[in-house]
Design an enzyme around this catalytic site. Structure first.
Site, PDB file in Angstrom:
ATOM      1  N   HIS A   1       0.811  -1.216   0.000  1.00 56.26           N
ATOM      2  CA  HIS A   1       0.000   0.000   0.000  1.00 56.26           C
ATOM      3  C   HIS A   1       0.852   1.277   0.000  1.00 56.26           C
ATOM      4  O   HIS A   1       0.430   2.292  -0.565  1.00 56.26           O
ATOM      5  CB  HIS A   1      -1.010  -0.044   1.164  1.00 56.26           C
TER       6      HIS A   1
ATOM      7  N   HIS B   1      -7.665  -7.852  -8.563  1.00 53.74           N
ATOM      8  CA  HIS B   1      -8.037  -8.657  -7.384  1.00 53.74           C
ATOM      9  C   HIS B   1      -8.253  -7.686  -6.233  1.00 53.74           C
ATOM     10  O   HIS B   1      -7.352  -7.421  -5.435  1.00 53.74           O
ATOM     11  CB  HIS B   1      -6.939  -9.660  -7.043  1.00 53.74           C
TER      12      HIS B   1
ATOM     13  N   GLU C   1     -13.481  -8.541  -8.364  1.00 52.21           N
ATOM     14  CA  GLU C   1     -13.384  -9.397  -7.175  1.00 52.21           C
ATOM     15  C   GLU C   1     -14.312 -10.590  -7.386  1.00 52.21           C
ATOM     16  O   GLU C   1     -15.489 -10.414  -7.672  1.00 52.21           O
ATOM     17  CB  GLU C   1     -13.774  -8.589  -5.922  1.00 52.21           C
TER      18      GLU C   1
ATOM     19  N   ASP D   1     -13.397 -12.643 -13.273  1.00 50.67           N
ATOM     20  CA  ASP D   1     -12.026 -13.107 -13.108  1.00 50.67           C
ATOM     21  C   ASP D   1     -11.072 -12.010 -13.603  1.00 50.67           C
ATOM     22  O   ASP D   1     -11.020 -11.724 -14.799  1.00 50.67           O
ATOM     23  CB  ASP D   1     -11.859 -14.396 -13.932  1.00 50.67           C
ATOM     24  N   GLY D   2     -10.334 -11.428 -12.665  1.00 55.38           N
ATOM     25  CA  GLY D   2      -9.456 -10.305 -12.996  1.00 55.38           C
ATOM     26  C   GLY D   2      -8.392 -10.652 -14.023  1.00 55.38           C
ATOM     27  O   GLY D   2      -7.996  -9.807 -14.834  1.00 55.38           O
TER      28      GLY D   2
ATOM     29  N   ASP E   1      -2.984  -8.434  -7.724  1.00 55.18           N
ATOM     30  CA  ASP E   1      -2.686  -8.816  -6.341  1.00 55.18           C
ATOM     31  C   ASP E   1      -3.518 -10.032  -5.926  1.00 55.18           C
ATOM     32  O   ASP E   1      -4.381  -9.946  -5.052  1.00 55.18           O
ATOM     33  CB  ASP E   1      -3.005  -7.595  -5.443  1.00 55.18           C
TER      34      ASP E   1
HETATM   35  N1  SAM Z   1      -5.811  -5.962  -3.516  1.00 54.59           N
HETATM   36  C1  SAM Z   1      -6.446  -6.061  -2.190  1.00 54.59           C
HETATM   37  C2  SAM Z   1      -5.845  -5.033  -1.275  1.00 54.59           C
HETATM   38  O1  SAM Z   1      -4.654  -4.715  -1.395  1.00 54.59           O
HETATM   39  O2  SAM Z   1      -6.576  -4.525  -0.425  1.00 54.59           O
HETATM   40  C3  SAM Z   1      -6.303  -7.444  -1.610  1.00 54.59           C
HETATM   41  C4  SAM Z   1      -6.668  -8.539  -2.534  1.00 54.59           C
HETATM   42  S1  SAM Z   1      -6.521 -10.156  -1.877  1.00 54.59           S
HETATM   43  C5  SAM Z   1      -4.816 -10.394  -1.725  1.00 54.59           C
HETATM   44  C6  SAM Z   1      -6.921 -11.124  -3.293  1.00 54.59           C
HETATM   45  C7  SAM Z   1      -8.405 -11.095  -3.641  1.00 54.59           C
HETATM   46  O3  SAM Z   1      -8.570 -11.678  -4.931  1.00 54.59           O
HETATM   47  C8  SAM Z   1      -9.280 -11.917  -2.701  1.00 54.59           C
HETATM   48  O4  SAM Z   1     -10.287 -11.081  -2.199  1.00 54.59           O
HETATM   49  C9  SAM Z   1      -9.874 -13.021  -3.589  1.00 54.59           C
HETATM   50  O5  SAM Z   1     -11.211 -13.340  -3.262  1.00 54.59           O
HETATM   51  C10 SAM Z   1      -9.811 -12.396  -4.961  1.00 54.59           C
HETATM   52  N2  SAM Z   1      -9.693 -13.327  -6.115  1.00 54.59           N
HETATM   53  C11 SAM Z   1      -9.139 -14.557  -6.165  1.00 54.59           C
HETATM   54  N3  SAM Z   1      -9.084 -14.990  -7.447  1.00 54.59           N
HETATM   55  C12 SAM Z   1      -9.597 -13.997  -8.219  1.00 54.59           C
HETATM   56  C13 SAM Z   1      -9.755 -13.817  -9.618  1.00 54.59           C
HETATM   57  N4  SAM Z   1      -9.375 -14.776 -10.482  1.00 54.59           N
HETATM   58  N5  SAM Z   1     -10.299 -12.654 -10.060  1.00 54.59           N
HETATM   59  C14 SAM Z   1     -10.675 -11.679  -9.203  1.00 54.59           C
HETATM   60  N6  SAM Z   1     -10.547 -11.792  -7.853  1.00 54.59           N
HETATM   61  C15 SAM Z   1     -10.007 -12.930  -7.373  1.00 54.59           C
END
Ligand code: SAM
Length: 332
Positions: A19, A42, A157, A185-186, A206
């Protein structure tokens, strides 16, 4: 379905690294007049409570963001730039502890991070007491803070609960169509936004790396993104753990950036040893995440100096044993 919930990890040492880097990037990239598209592949829930069940159970924020406040006299000096009221408190406290050696001023990007936390936690800004650090911003909220009217933020997300929280948290901001949220899916969706309309973009990738294939997907997704839009700024967070895929990822990213003729920056923060330990009852204890890294393709020219100033302070405040340290590399 996925079991990873970022709420357990919010404010940990990896978030401090991720961050602060994100703040440095957003601050620089939003200075130009041309519109910026920010894509967070993500996104997580967007906002977290540090006094909620999840974070209190894991205690990870105690080993992360709280350590920025829990150093000698730091709580009073850290908030010094947050508000005039806070400045008065800081001066009073400094006077009361006149014999304490002076605390090094925070590096600008760490101070920006603390100021952002203070803006979300007014009582923290007023008292300087870390007990009042209750709300923690995830990447979507950090990104949104820096946008100007012409910029756009696109959030993805997949987890149904976090998607719902994210949607609600963003709706509260009342920013309309400037910020969009989708349960997609990101990795897959990124390509549909590149190149962006004004040809300026920053992408944060991320994932949770809960699934081993995430490592390979990050590399493939970034290679494809750079092919589609070579001048975008691409930002990847990854965990440093004893797993071949985790070691390979920064090497793959460096190779792809170099082959594409793009500049790159790689920063890592280690807070403790990765070795298993045994407690007094003979039980083997896992150390938890010991280190993480940020890999940036096409970083702004200012980023290296910003991190060079901040990383030693992160090590000093967050480091737990003599393995603590940082690396900062760049190329291209
Ligand atoms: N970027 C956020 C932050 O810094 O506050 C934290 C993200 S966390 C590490 C990863 C997130 O990606 C989780 O909430 C998870 O549910 C989501 N996730 C997992 N696979 C994903 C995908 N293929 N596409 C989008 N989101 C996904």
């Amino acid at each position: 379905m996925f079991s990873y919930r970022h709420a357990f990890h919010a404010g940990n040492h990896a978030d401090v690294l991720k961050h602060t880097t994100l703040i440095a990037l957003m601050k620089y990239l939003t200075q130009k007049d041309t519109a910026l598209t920010v894509i967070d592949t993500h996104a997580g829930a967007g906002l977290y409570r540090l006094d909620g069940d999840y974070t209190e159970t894991s205690g990870e924020a105690q080993e992360g963001v709280f350590r920025l406040f829990n150093v000698t006299k730091a709580a009073s000096t850290l908030v010094a730039s947050a508000s005039t009221a806070t400045k008065t408190i800081a001066t009073k406290k400094a006077g009361a502890t006149a014999k304490t050696p002076p605390v090094e001023a925070l590096a600008p990007v760490l101070q920006d991070y603390v100021d952002l936390l203070c803006s979300l936690n007014p009582q923290l800004a007023q008292s300087g007491d870390p007990a009042h650090l209750k709300i923690y911003p995830g990447s979507p909220f950090i990104e949104q803070q820096f946008l100007s009217g012409r910029d756009k933020l696109k959030l993805f997300e997949l987890h149904p609960t976090d998607f719902k929280s994210l949607t609600g948290n963003i709706a509260q901001l009342g920013v309309g169509r400037q910020v969009s949220v989708a349960r997609e899916d990101g990795f897959e969706v990124l390509k549909t936004f590149l190149p962006p309309p004004a040809r300026r973009a920053m992408v944060l990738c991320d994932p949770s790396y809960e699934i081993k294939t995430d490592y390979a997907r990050v590399a493939v997704c970034m290679a494809d993104a750079v092919k589609r839009f070579a001048t975008g700024t691409y930002v990847v967070w990854y965990p440093i753990i004893p797993r071949p895929e985790a070691h390979d990822l920064p090497r793959k990213l460096k190779t792809l950036a170099t082959k594409a003729g793009r500049s790159w920056l790689h920063a890592t923060l280690t807070v403790k040893s990765s070795k298993l330990t045994t407690d007094e009852t003979g039980d083997v204890k896992r150390p938890g995440l010991p280190a993480s890294g940020m890999f940036v393709i096409n970083p702004p020219h200012t980023l290296k100096a910003e991190l060079q100033a901040a990383l030693p302070q992160m090590v000093a405040r967050l480091g737990q044993d003599r393995n603590a340290g940082f690396t900062l590399d760049h190329g291209g």
